[in-house]
Structures are given as C-alpha cells and as structure tokens.
Scaffold this motif. Sequence first.
Motif: not given
Length: 423
Positions: A264-268, A285-290
């Motif tokens: 997860d920490s590599d996604l951005e 996308i990252l907000a929805k993922h989190n």
Amino acid sequence: MHQNALKILRERGFVEWSSHEEELEQHFINNMVTGYIGFDPTADSLHVGNLVAIMGLAWLQKLGHRPIAIAGGGTGRIGDPSGKTAERQLLDNERIEHNVACIAKQLEHFLDFNCGGNSAILVNNNEWLGKLNLIEFLRDTGKFFPVSFLVNRDYVRSRVMDPDKSITYTELSYILLQAFDFDKLNEDYGATLQMGGNDQQVNIIAGMDLARKRRGAQLYGMTFPLLLNSQGKKFGKSESGAVYLDEKRTSIYKFYQFWINCDDSDLEKLYKLFTFRPMDEIREILAKHNEAPHLRTGQKILADELTARVHGEAAAKRAKDASAVLFGEMNIREANAELLDTLSAEIPFTKLDALPEGGMAELLVASGGCPSKGEAKRKLKEGGIYLNGEKYDGRELGANDMLNGGYIQLRVGKKDFRLVKIK
C-alpha cells in the motif's frame, strides 16, 4: 511555448539529478526538446525495472517533446560496466540483433512512432558505432578524455584496486562510446537531452563534455532515481526473479499478480511514475483504496492498467479473471476454456485420459494434491477438499463435474490449488 517537462517530471518523481537546471527548464519552455535513453540489449525482453526509463520517454512525448529510444546494438557488444563488479558476458551479433528487435516491439506499447512532429524515433547505435575506424575514433574522440577522468569512476577504481577483480580496456572504452552516441544524436537528430538511471550520470556528463569540446554544443542531462519498494529492495523483482514484459519470461498472470501484491505504501509512487493519470485522479483512487485497503482497489486498478498496456486488453481481462477465480471472487464454472488454459499455466496442472476409477481419493493422488491414497482419505474425512470452488460432498465424480474444456479444479486446504484436464 511548450510545457515545462522538467517541472512535471520532477512532480511525478522522475528526477534525481539534472544538469543546468534553470537553463534546462527554459530549454523545455522555448523548444520542442529531443531527448533520448539507451536500452541495453543483453536480454530479449525489458523488465519492470526498465519502466521508469520507458515512462520517462513516454511522458516526454505526452508533454509535446520528441523521444528517441536507442537500442544499443553497438554498445551492447561490450556491455556497460557501470555499477558492475565483473565483466559482462559478451553476446554474439545474432543474439544482439534478435534482442534489439524484441525490445523495439515492447517500446511500441508505450511510445507513438507515427504521431507527426514529435513522433518517437528508434535507432540502433550499431549503425554508426559499427562503422568506426579505430585510429579516427582515438584521434577525434579519445583525445578529449583524460585517463584520470576514466579511472576516477568509483566502479573503475574499485575493480582496479581489488586484486581479485579487474577491468578490461574494452569495458573502459564504453564511456567513450556512449559519449560518442550523445554527440552523434545531437548532430544528426538535434537531441539535446540524455536521460537514464542514476548510475548513468557520469556517462551522460561525458557526452555533454564531448559535444561542447568538439562542436561547442550545449547539451543537458537528467537521471532517474533508483526505484526501491517499501522494504528498501530494488523494485521490479519477485520471488522468482525479475518481472519481464515478455510473457514467455513472465506469464501475464504473474505480471498481473506482481502489481496486485504491491505494498500500500508504494501505490502513490507507482501511480505517479507508471500511469498518465492526473494527480487529482490519483488522490481519488488512493482515498477510495484507503477506505477499505483489504479490497486492494488501488492495486487492482494499477494491475489492470499496466497489464493492458503491456499485454493488451484481452490478456489483462484473462489475468484479472484468473486471479478472481483463484481468490474466490468469481465462480469457476463461469470460466471459459481459454481462461482455464491460462490457469493451467499458473497452478499445478495434470492431464489424465479419464476420471480415475478410485474416485476423488485417486484423483487427489494423480493431481499431486496428496502424496498417497491414505493421506487423501484422511483429507476427505476432515472435509478439507474443494471441487470447482465448492466444498466436496463425497459424491461420485462424473461428467457434470467437468468444466469447459474438460477441466476439474481441486483445492486442498486453504491455498493448494490444482487443475486437472480429462482428455
């Protein structure tokens, strides 16, 4: 006026170092910049570790500038010693030409070679390096390189000073050949920018110096950071080694799974480097993922996008469906024969002429799911066997249990998947 590509590339995480920073920014704004990257044809496929460089060129083109990809058919005969502790194995010309052709096809998935004024260009530096006359090269190029400049390179000095290692004159000459490339591309194609991995900084500076000394040309350089994952390891490797763009080396399913398994920490960082999505969209996308990280929404979108870019939409769908089947997100009875063929390459697979007369116990042994019939019976008694995604109820096996193409899927326990094809 053109887009300031240096500013955007920096925002996306591409820039580790750049020469003449303010001048280079103005150069981008005032001109359509022609920039290039070299790709070493030591293998017949690029890998995920090359994606930063490939996307660097793709972004350059997207921002209105012109990318050149060099397939190093000439320099590849020697091999870049940068960062190496031993001499590379030298390849014959036939193998190098084969590798160059394979790499060219893979680059077509990222670069547009037919879009008008800033169409990408692919060149093979063997076209000019292969014609060099040694005496002329030493006189016109070698004279600009003090020996101290060459031997002061860290990778050179470490090998010269270590009695168990050595560096050949052939390897030492590589930096001159790469510098010659930059000068040649500036002269023939108007290339003013060379990009590459951070280990290429000295080679890039050598080319800039050569063009300035020989012709008074002002050239620029930029390097990309070494991409590390959240564990601090070089990105682009899996448990089985490098993740290649060629499906013969890394299957489409394994390529897809590599992105699904990203931390997860590599996604951005990965979205910024490997997609063209605007920053606002990445944040959404990252907000929805989190909101529900366990669903791996961010990884799935990234895996879909990159698998489709490298292997095509149809292949990406097969990889996605295969993943869904194995992880219980799709009923395997909905899988067509082509999807099951894909699965057969990814999990233990057995072909049988007919269903075993001994029923499920014998099928488990034949598939390798259990080492013996006694062990199979014990597993069956414990209720840890699944047939085509459903808990096995002890019934006699028959034609109705065969999926499209004559397949049967078994699962022993939680993770041991097996696929059997009945001829």
